[in-house]
Design an enzyme around this catalytic site. Sequence first.
Site, PDB file in Angstrom:
ATOM      1  N   HIS A  40       0.814  -1.233   0.000  1.00 23.62           N
ATOM      2  CA  HIS A  40       0.000   0.000   0.000  1.00 23.62           C
ATOM      3  C   HIS A  40       0.841   1.274   0.000  1.00 23.62           C
ATOM      4  O   HIS A  40       2.005   1.262   0.405  1.00 23.62           O
ATOM      5  CB  HIS A  40      -0.955   0.007   1.197  1.00 23.62           C
ATOM      6  N   ARG A  92      -5.880   1.060   4.763  1.00 23.09           N
ATOM      7  CA  ARG A  92      -4.835   1.592   3.874  1.00 23.09           C
ATOM      8  C   ARG A  92      -4.574   0.680   2.675  1.00 23.09           C
ATOM      9  O   ARG A  92      -4.297   1.159   1.577  1.00 23.09           O
ATOM     10  CB  ARG A  92      -3.551   1.872   4.664  1.00 23.09           C
ATOM     11  N   GLU A 118      -1.116  -6.306   8.214  1.00 22.82           N
ATOM     12  CA  GLU A 118       0.243  -5.975   8.642  1.00 22.82           C
ATOM     13  C   GLU A 118       0.559  -6.729   9.939  1.00 22.82           C
ATOM     14  O   GLU A 118      -0.351  -7.151  10.657  1.00 22.82           O
ATOM     15  CB  GLU A 118       0.332  -4.451   8.861  1.00 22.82           C
ATOM     16  N   HIS A 125       0.723  -5.424   2.928  1.00 21.11           N
ATOM     17  CA  HIS A 125       1.538  -4.565   3.791  1.00 21.11           C
ATOM     18  C   HIS A 125       2.998  -4.996   3.775  1.00 21.11           C
ATOM     19  O   HIS A 125       3.328  -6.104   3.361  1.00 21.11           O
ATOM     20  CB  HIS A 125       1.012  -4.644   5.222  1.00 21.11           C
TER      21      HIS A 125
END
Length: 252
Positions: A13, A65, A92, A189
């Site tokens: 991202h 995100r 993440e 991520h």
Amino acid sequence: MHNVAYSVTFVRHGESEWNKMNLFCGWHDVGLSEEGEWDALEVSAAALKRENMRYDIAFTSCLRRANQTLDIILKELDLGDIPVRQLWRLNERHYGALTGYNKRQMADIYGEEQVQVWRRSFNIPPPAIDTTNPYYHAIKNNPRLRHINENDFPTTETLETTMERVVPEWTDSIIPEVRAGKRVLVVAHGTSLRGLVKHIQDADIMKFNLPNSIPFIIDFDESMKMVGGIRFLANDETVLKAMEKVASIGGK
């Protein structure tokens, strides 16, 4: 040379609000910064457009995100109606008690070396998050994460424990789609993708930093073994600069 049977595209991202402020983010659900939105459009989507990439299905995490990045890419490629699977196991890594703190600040408190160990070691976790952390409840009560089983909900993670959830998702959810001949896009991520790359390459990637926003492609043979190296859709200099930015504690 093995023949390439399949290819998968991966994107980390764009810059988030907390990348911008140099904070440990982990499972806290912040959105992209303006620069992150711009990167998703002008770096990620633009590179995929240049290569005329098309996809049949996309995978992402449950965090905003990554979802925003994916939305921008799909809209730009005019693929708004392909199926998107949000998988929490692609989230993440959970940074435990470091969540919400500035990387520089933590380096001043715990020492540069200790913070780099927490960021980059394979199996040394930061201290676990608890109710004294100002973001504990926001993470725990995030409706996007509510479906996660209590036993699966981490309070801190290492690259190793992140891989323990990411790799089975790759094997069980993503590979079957690839083998079925679908063109697959994965938007996730830094650490979840590092874990995947480590698994796919079977290499030591402790010093390997994944740049934000620059798409990369991995080719596979019939048996899903990697063929050749990682192909970043940008020139070497751009990739190198972006990797250095990610590596530094002062950096984003």
